[in-house]
Design a protein around this motif. Structure first.
Motif, PDB file in Angstrom:
ATOM      1  N   LEU A 110      41.560  37.380  36.356  1.00  0.00           N
ATOM      2  CA  LEU A 110      40.155  37.052  36.577  1.00  0.00           C
ATOM      3  C   LEU A 110      39.946  35.537  36.522  1.00  0.00           C
ATOM      4  O   LEU A 110      39.202  34.968  37.317  1.00  0.00           O
ATOM      5  CB  LEU A 110      39.268  37.750  35.535  1.00  0.00           C
ATOM      6  CG  LEU A 110      39.172  39.262  35.659  1.00  0.00           C
ATOM      7  CD1 LEU A 110      38.417  39.860  34.476  1.00  0.00           C
ATOM      8  CD2 LEU A 110      38.500  39.663  36.973  1.00  0.00           C
ATOM      9  N   ARG A 111      40.647  34.886  35.586  1.00  0.00           N
ATOM     10  CA  ARG A 111      40.577  33.425  35.489  1.00  0.00           C
ATOM     11  C   ARG A 111      41.071  32.792  36.790  1.00  0.00           C
ATOM     12  O   ARG A 111      40.447  31.881  37.332  1.00  0.00           O
ATOM     13  CB  ARG A 111      41.419  32.937  34.311  1.00  0.00           C
ATOM     14  CG  ARG A 111      41.414  31.431  34.167  1.00  0.00           C
ATOM     15  CD  ARG A 111      42.150  31.003  32.894  1.00  0.00           C
ATOM     16  NE  ARG A 111      42.157  29.564  32.799  1.00  0.00           N
ATOM     17  CZ  ARG A 111      43.243  28.815  32.953  1.00  0.00           C
ATOM     18  NH1 ARG A 111      44.425  29.363  33.175  1.00  0.00           N
ATOM     19  NH2 ARG A 111      43.167  27.503  32.866  1.00  0.00           N
ATOM     20  N   SER A 112      42.170  33.296  37.302  1.00  0.00           N
ATOM     21  CA  SER A 112      42.728  32.785  38.547  1.00  0.00           C
ATOM     22  C   SER A 112      41.726  32.934  39.690  1.00  0.00           C
ATOM     23  O   SER A 112      41.535  32.014  40.485  1.00  0.00           O
ATOM     24  CB  SER A 112      44.022  33.533  38.871  1.00  0.00           C
ATOM     25  OG  SER A 112      44.526  33.140  40.120  1.00  0.00           O
ATOM     26  N   MET A 113      41.051  34.070  39.755  1.00  0.00           N
ATOM     27  CA  MET A 113      40.103  34.346  40.832  1.00  0.00           C
ATOM     28  C   MET A 113      38.950  33.340  40.820  1.00  0.00           C
ATOM     29  O   MET A 113      38.612  32.769  41.863  1.00  0.00           O
ATOM     30  CB  MET A 113      39.560  35.766  40.700  1.00  0.00           C
ATOM     31  CG  MET A 113      38.598  36.167  41.792  1.00  0.00           C
ATOM     32  SD  MET A 113      37.999  37.847  41.593  1.00  0.00           S
ATOM     33  CE  MET A 113      37.094  37.703  40.068  1.00  0.00           C
ATOM     34  N   VAL A 114      38.356  33.080  39.651  1.00  0.00           N
ATOM     35  CA  VAL A 114      37.216  32.163  39.625  1.00  0.00           C
ATOM     36  C   VAL A 114      37.666  30.714  39.828  1.00  0.00           C
ATOM     37  O   VAL A 114      36.930  29.914  40.405  1.00  0.00           O
ATOM     38  CB  VAL A 114      36.333  32.325  38.363  1.00  0.00           C
ATOM     39  CG1 VAL A 114      35.682  33.696  38.335  1.00  0.00           C
ATOM     40  CG2 VAL A 114      37.084  32.063  37.093  1.00  0.00           C
ATOM     41  N   MET A 115      38.885  30.390  39.385  1.00  0.00           N
ATOM     42  CA  MET A 115      39.390  29.041  39.614  1.00  0.00           C
ATOM     43  C   MET A 115      39.636  28.804  41.102  1.00  0.00           C
ATOM     44  O   MET A 115      39.406  27.704  41.617  1.00  0.00           O
ATOM     45  CB  MET A 115      40.659  28.798  38.795  1.00  0.00           C
ATOM     46  CG  MET A 115      40.370  28.684  37.306  1.00  0.00           C
ATOM     47  SD  MET A 115      41.843  28.384  36.336  1.00  0.00           S
ATOM     48  CE  MET A 115      42.144  26.662  36.711  1.00  0.00           C
ATOM     49  N   LYS A 116      40.083  29.830  41.815  1.00  0.00           N
ATOM     50  CA  LYS A 116      40.266  29.706  43.265  1.00  0.00           C
ATOM     51  C   LYS A 116      38.919  29.487  43.946  1.00  0.00           C
ATOM     52  O   LYS A 116      38.822  28.709  44.900  1.00  0.00           O
ATOM     53  CB  LYS A 116      40.922  30.966  43.830  1.00  0.00           C
ATOM     54  CG  LYS A 116      42.399  31.047  43.577  1.00  0.00           C
ATOM     55  CD  LYS A 116      42.972  32.334  44.145  1.00  0.00           C
ATOM     56  CE  LYS A 116      44.422  32.498  43.740  1.00  0.00           C
ATOM     57  NZ  LYS A 116      44.961  33.804  44.161  1.00  0.00           N
ATOM     58  N   SER A 117      37.891  30.164  43.456  1.00  0.00           N
ATOM     59  CA  SER A 117      36.553  29.977  44.033  1.00  0.00           C
ATOM     60  C   SER A 117      36.073  28.552  43.828  1.00  0.00           C
ATOM     61  O   SER A 117      35.515  27.939  44.741  1.00  0.00           O
ATOM     62  CB  SER A 117      35.567  30.970  43.408  1.00  0.00           C
ATOM     63  OG  SER A 117      35.931  32.294  43.729  1.00  0.00           O
ATOM     64  N   ALA A 118      36.293  28.008  42.623  1.00  0.00           N
ATOM     65  CA  ALA A 118      35.914  26.618  42.352  1.00  0.00           C
ATOM     66  C   ALA A 118      36.715  25.676  43.243  1.00  0.00           C
ATOM     67  O   ALA A 118      36.166  24.701  43.788  1.00  0.00           O
ATOM     68  CB  ALA A 118      36.125  26.286  40.881  1.00  0.00           C
ATOM     69  N   ALA A 119      38.004  25.948  43.411  1.00  0.00           N
ATOM     70  CA  ALA A 119      38.852  25.115  44.264  1.00  0.00           C
ATOM     71  C   ALA A 119      38.364  25.153  45.713  1.00  0.00           C
ATOM     72  O   ALA A 119      38.350  24.119  46.395  1.00  0.00           O
ATOM     73  CB  ALA A 119      40.304  25.573  44.187  1.00  0.00           C
ATOM     74  N   ALA A 120      37.950  26.314  46.178  1.00  0.00           N
ATOM     75  CA  ALA A 120      37.468  26.438  47.558  1.00  0.00           C
ATOM     76  C   ALA A 120      36.215  25.598  47.781  1.00  0.00           C
ATOM     77  O   ALA A 120      36.062  24.964  48.828  1.00  0.00           O
ATOM     78  CB  ALA A 120      37.198  27.904  47.889  1.00  0.00           C
ATOM     79  N   ILE A 121      35.327  25.571  46.790  1.00  0.00           N
ATOM     80  CA  ILE A 121      34.114  24.754  46.921  1.00  0.00           C
ATOM     81  C   ILE A 121      34.496  23.275  46.961  1.00  0.00           C
ATOM     82  O   ILE A 121      33.967  22.514  47.769  1.00  0.00           O
ATOM     83  CB  ILE A 121      33.135  25.014  45.761  1.00  0.00           C
ATOM     84  CG1 ILE A 121      32.582  26.433  45.825  1.00  0.00           C
ATOM     85  CG2 ILE A 121      31.978  24.013  45.812  1.00  0.00           C
ATOM     86  CD1 ILE A 121      31.754  26.823  44.617  1.00  0.00           C
ATOM     87  N   LYS A 122      35.406  22.876  46.088  1.00  0.00           N
ATOM     88  CA  LYS A 122      35.827  21.469  46.066  1.00  0.00           C
ATOM     89  C   LYS A 122      36.453  21.077  47.410  1.00  0.00           C
ATOM     90  O   LYS A 122      36.208  19.990  47.917  1.00  0.00           O
ATOM     91  CB  LYS A 122      36.784  21.213  44.913  1.00  0.00           C
ATOM     92  CG  LYS A 122      36.067  21.205  43.564  1.00  0.00           C
ATOM     93  CD  LYS A 122      37.005  20.866  42.444  1.00  0.00           C
ATOM     94  CE  LYS A 122      36.303  20.938  41.124  1.00  0.00           C
ATOM     95  NZ  LYS A 122      35.799  19.680  40.627  1.00  0.00           N
TER      96      LYS A 122
END
Length: 173
Positions: free
Chosen positions: A123-135
């Motif tokens: 789950l941590r990986s999933m939300v970090m990927k979302s943050a990375a996509a926005i960046k």
């Protein structure tokens, strides 16, 4: 015949599975109200998060955000870290859909911290990927690469593609 909140919740889940997002949202709204009246605060917060997801899928980002707001505090009071992280992730997704990118990144990052604390690596990986996509979307390429690297490190069982991506991302450091 008036349905119990649990029955409304089940009907909402079924409508969501059938991609009837507006109907699911209304059923989750009714279930949340029913649980609130019965003083089942955690269940009401869960239904509000379900409502948030259904509204987001129905293209109603502001309503989605409104539904999820405050639920993270309810889960925090109950010391349910995983649900608190999910609530923040739902808020972040709605903020992202509203193009409120800085707020979305902050919510995703807080969600990732909670998932780390709860031992929920995937789950941590999933939300970090979302943050990375926005960046990445907002032109912060280096920050995006570091977020993606962190998300890959958090992944408990990375797949073949993820291992290759991790190999190439290490050259950015």
């Amino acid at each position: 015949m008036t349905l119990e909140p649990a029955q409304l919740a089940e009907q909402g889940k079924q409508a969501f599975r059938n991609k009837q997002f507006d109907e699911a949202a209304e059923l989750f709204r009714q279930a949340a109200e029913g649980f609130s009246l019965g003083r089942a605060g955690l269940l009401a917060a869960e239904m509000k998060n379900n409502l948030s997801v259904a509204l987001l899928q129905a293209g109603k980002a502001q309503e989605s955000l409104d539904a999820a707001m405050g639920t993270d505090s309810i889960f925090a009071e109950a010391k349910d870290i995983t649900s608190q992280g999910m609530a923040l992730g739902n808020q972040a997704a709605a903020l992202e859909a509203l193009n409120r990118f800085d707020e979305a990144i902050a919510a995703y990052e807080r969600s990732a911290e909670l998932f780390a604390e709860a031992g929920e690596g995937d789950l941590r990986s999933m939300v970090m990927k979302s943050a990375a996509a926005i960046k990445l979307k907002t032109g912060k390429v280096t920050e995006s690469a570091f977020k993606m690297m962190g998300s890959l490190d958090a992944k408990e069982n990375p797949g073949f593609f993820e291992r290759i991506l991790k190999f190439f991302l290490r050259f950015i450091k």
